[in-house]
Design a protein around this motif. Structure first.
Motif, PDB file in Angstrom:
ATOM      1  N   PRO A 158      -7.222  -0.927   6.628  1.00  0.00           N
ATOM      2  CA  PRO A 158      -5.773  -0.707   6.714  1.00  0.00           C
ATOM      3  C   PRO A 158      -5.207  -1.071   8.086  1.00  0.00           C
ATOM      4  CG  PRO A 158      -6.771   1.073   5.485  1.00  0.00           C
ATOM      5  CD  PRO A 158      -7.912   0.224   5.989  1.00  0.00           C
ATOM      6  N   GLY A 159      -4.067  -1.772   8.047  1.00  0.00           N
ATOM      7  CA  GLY A 159      -3.431  -2.231   9.275  1.00  0.00           C
ATOM      8  C   GLY A 159      -3.756  -3.664   9.628  1.00  0.00           C
ATOM      9  N   ASP A 160      -4.692  -4.279   8.900  1.00  0.00           N
ATOM     10  CA  ASP A 160      -5.072  -5.669   9.171  1.00  0.00           C
ATOM     11  C   ASP A 160      -4.194  -6.635   8.378  1.00  0.00           C
ATOM     12  OD1 ASP A 160      -7.059  -4.899  10.876  1.00  0.00           O
ATOM     13  OD2 ASP A 160      -8.709  -5.285   9.483  1.00  0.00           O
ATOM     14  N   PHE A 161      -3.965  -7.805   8.975  1.00  0.00           N
ATOM     15  CA  PHE A 161      -3.357  -8.912   8.249  1.00  0.00           C
ATOM     16  C   PHE A 161      -4.438  -9.648   7.465  1.00  0.00           C
ATOM     17  CE2 PHE A 161       0.033  -8.392  11.378  1.00  0.00           C
ATOM     18  CZ  PHE A 161       1.171  -8.712  10.651  1.00  0.00           C
ATOM     19  N   LEU A 162      -4.069 -10.143   6.304  1.00  0.00           N
ATOM     20  CA  LEU A 162      -4.955 -10.970   5.496  1.00  0.00           C
ATOM     21  C   LEU A 162      -4.337 -12.360   5.406  1.00  0.00           C
ATOM     22  CD1 LEU A 162      -5.438  -8.510   2.484  1.00  0.00           C
ATOM     23  CD2 LEU A 162      -6.709  -8.544   4.635  1.00  0.00           C
ATOM     24  N   GLY A 163      -5.063 -13.376   5.877  1.00  0.00           N
ATOM     25  CA  GLY A 163      -4.582 -14.742   5.745  1.00  0.00           C
ATOM     26  C   GLY A 163      -3.466 -15.103   6.698  1.00  0.00           C
ATOM     27  N   ARG A 199       7.506  -3.739   2.658  1.00  0.00           N
ATOM     28  CA  ARG A 199       8.270  -3.294   1.489  1.00  0.00           C
ATOM     29  C   ARG A 199       7.760  -3.900   0.187  1.00  0.00           C
ATOM     30  NH1 ARG A 199      14.176  -3.624   4.391  1.00  0.00           N
ATOM     31  NH2 ARG A 199      14.056  -1.618   5.463  1.00  0.00           N
ATOM     32  N   ARG A 200       7.218  -5.123   0.237  1.00  0.00           N
ATOM     33  CA  ARG A 200       6.777  -5.787  -0.991  1.00  0.00           C
ATOM     34  C   ARG A 200       5.303  -5.461  -1.247  1.00  0.00           C
ATOM     35  NH1 ARG A 200      10.218  -9.839   1.180  1.00  0.00           N
ATOM     36  NH2 ARG A 200       8.456 -10.714   2.328  1.00  0.00           N
ATOM     37  N   ARG A 201       5.035  -4.217  -1.550  1.00  0.00           N
ATOM     38  CA  ARG A 201       3.656  -3.781  -1.760  1.00  0.00           C
ATOM     39  C   ARG A 201       3.209  -4.008  -3.199  1.00  0.00           C
ATOM     40  NH1 ARG A 201       2.660   1.872   1.585  1.00  0.00           N
ATOM     41  NH2 ARG A 201       3.401   1.141   3.628  1.00  0.00           N
ATOM     42  N   GLN A 206      -3.844  -1.453  -1.732  1.00  0.00           N
ATOM     43  CA  GLN A 206      -2.415  -1.741  -1.749  1.00  0.00           C
ATOM     44  C   GLN A 206      -2.134  -2.647  -0.556  1.00  0.00           C
ATOM     45  OE1 GLN A 206       0.944   1.235  -0.879  1.00  0.00           O
ATOM     46  NE2 GLN A 206       1.004   1.098  -3.117  1.00  0.00           N
ATOM     47  N   ALA A 207      -1.463  -3.766  -0.833  1.00  0.00           N
ATOM     48  CA  ALA A 207      -1.173  -4.743   0.215  1.00  0.00           C
ATOM     49  C   ALA A 207       0.242  -5.262   0.048  1.00  0.00           C
ATOM     50  CB  ALA A 207      -2.171  -5.896   0.162  1.00  0.00           C
ATOM     51  N   ALA A 208       0.868  -5.587   1.172  1.00  0.00           N
ATOM     52  CA  ALA A 208       2.245  -6.074   1.158  1.00  0.00           C
ATOM     53  C   ALA A 208       2.264  -7.569   1.443  1.00  0.00           C
ATOM     54  CB  ALA A 208       3.078  -5.336   2.205  1.00  0.00           C
ATOM     55  N   GLN A 209       2.988  -8.318   0.603  1.00  0.00           N
ATOM     56  CA  GLN A 209       3.135  -9.756   0.819  1.00  0.00           C
ATOM     57  C   GLN A 209       4.053 -10.023   2.002  1.00  0.00           C
ATOM     58  OE1 GLN A 209       4.598 -11.428  -2.841  1.00  0.00           O
ATOM     59  NE2 GLN A 209       2.547 -11.980  -3.507  1.00  0.00           N
ATOM     60  N   VAL A 210       3.672 -11.004   2.822  1.00  0.00           N
ATOM     61  CA  VAL A 210       4.504 -11.422   3.951  1.00  0.00           C
ATOM     62  C   VAL A 210       4.612 -12.942   3.895  1.00  0.00           C
ATOM     63  CG1 VAL A 210       4.820 -11.392   6.447  1.00  0.00           C
ATOM     64  CG2 VAL A 210       3.647  -9.491   5.333  1.00  0.00           C
ATOM     65  N   HIS A 211       5.834 -13.453   3.741  1.00  0.00           N
ATOM     66  CA  HIS A 211       6.042 -14.888   3.661  1.00  0.00           C
ATOM     67  C   HIS A 211       6.177 -15.487   5.065  1.00  0.00           C
ATOM     68  CE1 HIS A 211       6.483 -14.668  -0.651  1.00  0.00           C
ATOM     69  NE2 HIS A 211       7.378 -13.701  -0.505  1.00  0.00           N
ATOM     70  N   ALA A 212       5.773 -16.742   5.191  1.00  0.00           N
ATOM     71  CA  ALA A 212       5.798 -17.411   6.485  1.00  0.00           C
ATOM     72  C   ALA A 212       7.195 -17.421   7.086  1.00  0.00           C
ATOM     73  CB  ALA A 212       5.267 -18.836   6.338  1.00  0.00           C
ATOM     74  N   THR A 237       0.743 -16.620   0.338  1.00  0.00           N
ATOM     75  CA  THR A 237       1.366 -15.784   1.342  1.00  0.00           C
ATOM     76  C   THR A 237       0.294 -15.020   2.101  1.00  0.00           C
ATOM     77  OG1 THR A 237       1.593 -13.922  -0.167  1.00  0.00           O
ATOM     78  CG2 THR A 237       3.433 -15.473  -0.070  1.00  0.00           C
ATOM     79  N   ALA A 238       0.690 -14.472   3.221  1.00  0.00           N
ATOM     80  CA  ALA A 238      -0.179 -13.538   3.935  1.00  0.00           C
ATOM     81  C   ALA A 238       0.079 -12.137   3.391  1.00  0.00           C
ATOM     82  CB  ALA A 238       0.103 -13.594   5.432  1.00  0.00           C
ATOM     83  N   TYR A 239      -0.812 -11.217   3.732  1.00  0.00           N
ATOM     84  CA  TYR A 239      -0.665  -9.826   3.311  1.00  0.00           C
ATOM     85  C   TYR A 239      -0.923  -8.909   4.493  1.00  0.00           C
ATOM     86  CZ  TYR A 239      -1.063 -11.472  -1.551  1.00  0.00           C
ATOM     87  OH  TYR A 239      -0.865 -12.112  -2.753  1.00  0.00           O
ATOM     88  N   ILE A 240      -0.356  -7.726   4.414  1.00  0.00           N
ATOM     89  CA  ILE A 240      -0.708  -6.630   5.305  1.00  0.00           C
ATOM     90  C   ILE A 240      -1.408  -5.585   4.441  1.00  0.00           C
ATOM     91  CG2 ILE A 240       0.121  -4.768   6.783  1.00  0.00           C
ATOM     92  CD1 ILE A 240       2.599  -6.569   7.341  1.00  0.00           C
ATOM     93  N   LEU A 241      -2.613  -5.223   4.825  1.00  0.00           N
ATOM     94  CA  LEU A 241      -3.377  -4.242   4.053  1.00  0.00           C
ATOM     95  C   LEU A 241      -2.891  -2.836   4.400  1.00  0.00           C
ATOM     96  CD1 LEU A 241      -5.658  -3.833   2.028  1.00  0.00           C
ATOM     97  CD2 LEU A 241      -7.265  -3.790   3.948  1.00  0.00           C
ATOM     98  N   SER A 242      -2.352  -2.141   3.399  1.00  0.00           N
ATOM     99  CA  SER A 242      -1.819  -0.793   3.603  1.00  0.00           C
ATOM    100  C   SER A 242      -2.867   0.277   3.361  1.00  0.00           C
ATOM    101  CB  SER A 242      -0.619  -0.559   2.676  1.00  0.00           C
ATOM    102  OG  SER A 242       0.391  -1.520   2.906  1.00  0.00           O
ATOM    103  N   SER A 243      -3.722   0.065   2.338  1.00  0.00           N
ATOM    104  CA  SER A 243      -4.779   1.032   2.046  1.00  0.00           C
ATOM    105  C   SER A 243      -5.930   0.317   1.359  1.00  0.00           C
ATOM    106  CB  SER A 243      -4.257   2.171   1.155  1.00  0.00           C
ATOM    107  OG  SER A 243      -3.862   1.675  -0.117  1.00  0.00           O
ATOM    108  N   GLY A 244      -7.140   0.854   1.537  1.00  0.00           N
ATOM    109  CA  GLY A 244      -8.329   0.256   0.939  1.00  0.00           C
ATOM    110  C   GLY A 244      -9.006  -0.752   1.860  1.00  0.00           C
ATOM    111  N   TRP A 245     -10.079  -1.356   1.335  1.00  0.00           N
ATOM    112  CA  TRP A 245     -10.890  -2.313   2.098  1.00  0.00           C
ATOM    113  C   TRP A 245     -10.925  -3.656   1.376  1.00  0.00           C
ATOM    114  CZ3 TRP A 245     -15.250  -0.956   5.767  1.00  0.00           C
ATOM    115  CH2 TRP A 245     -15.064   0.306   6.353  1.00  0.00           C
TER     116      TRP A 245
END
Length: 242
Positions: A78-83, A30-32, A103-109, A50-58
């Motif tokens: 897309p679909g990969d976690f970053l960090g 949701r936090r894209r 576009q990437a979504a922030q994910v907090h620990a 924070t970590a991210y989930i990559l929604s679109s792009g490289w």
């Protein structure tokens, strides 16, 4: 989010996600935020990130050397976690840079840990994804240390095809690829001139063509033979290349 989203498609390769688990993934995304090409999402040595989930792009993950050169560790799609690993460490051990507009979504620990407590099957699926990423890094070390330049390039392009197929972006015929020869050079331990030479050789041999942002497999069986490519380490139920 639904089962056709990149992250859900990827994790569903390991376990069939139920509605509750899909809703948790939906909450993660949701936090894209939009990031421009060339922007660092996380920098080497950065803390409190924070970590991210990559929604679109490289994206590329890389380490800078004291002389200013860099080694690209991997590319994220897309679909990969970053960090995901670094979010639990005090500082990030490498950087993430947007290769394209993304576009990437922030994910907090704290959100990750809460979700893992509430949905242990989802935690197992994310652990599978992290383990798969680690297996790819091991294979990349083998690629750099044991394969000649032609086989190294062939293996790299085939791995990308398998990864992209998992999220509906690649086939046995080929895939769109925004990487430049400089990206390939930094990832494969070659000069940009050498990358150009290798790609030309593979094209002239009728194996693969990489032109205008698209990889076309002309003889995928021949390319697999050249690279001695075994997709087992990617742990996909239906490897597109077999």
């Amino acid at each position: 989010m639904n089962a056709r989203s990149p992250l859900a498609r990827k994790l569903s390769n390991f376990v069939r996600l139920n509605e509750a688990e899909l809703l948790v993934l939906d909450g993660f995304e949701r936090r894209r935020t939009d990031f421009a090409s060339g922007k660092d999402l996380v920098q080497q040595g950065q803390s409190k990130h924070t970590a991210y989930i990559l929604s679109s792009g490289w994206v590329c993950s890389y380490k800078l050397q004291p002389d200013g050169s860099r080694q690209i560790v991997d590319f994220q799609i897309p679909g990969d976690f970053l960090g995901l690993r670094s979010v639990l460490l005090r500082t990030s051990d490498h950087s993430f840079e947007a290769v394209t507009d993304i576009q990437a979504a922030q994910v907090h620990a704290k959100d990750l840990l809460a979700a893992f407590s509430d949905t242990p099957r989802l935690a197992t699926a994310v652990f599978w994804a992290a383990s798969r990423d680690e297996a790819m890094v091991v294979e990349h070390l083998v690629n750099l240390g044991c394969r000649d330049a032609d086989a190294r390039m062939a293996h790299f392009l085939l791995e990308l095809a398998s990864r992209l197929s998992l999220v509906g972006l690649g086939t046995k015929q080929g895939y769109d690829c925004p990487l430049t020869q400089y990206h390939l050079a930094d990832a494969l331990g070659l000069s940009a001139v050498h990358v150009n030479r290798v790609l030309r050789k593979l094209r002239e041999r009728g194996l693969v063509t990489f032109r205008e942002g698209h990889v076309t497999f002309n003889d995928i069986d021949g390319l697999i033979k050249l690279a001695e490519f075994d997709p087992g380490y990617l742990d996909q139920e239906d490897p597109v290349l077999l």
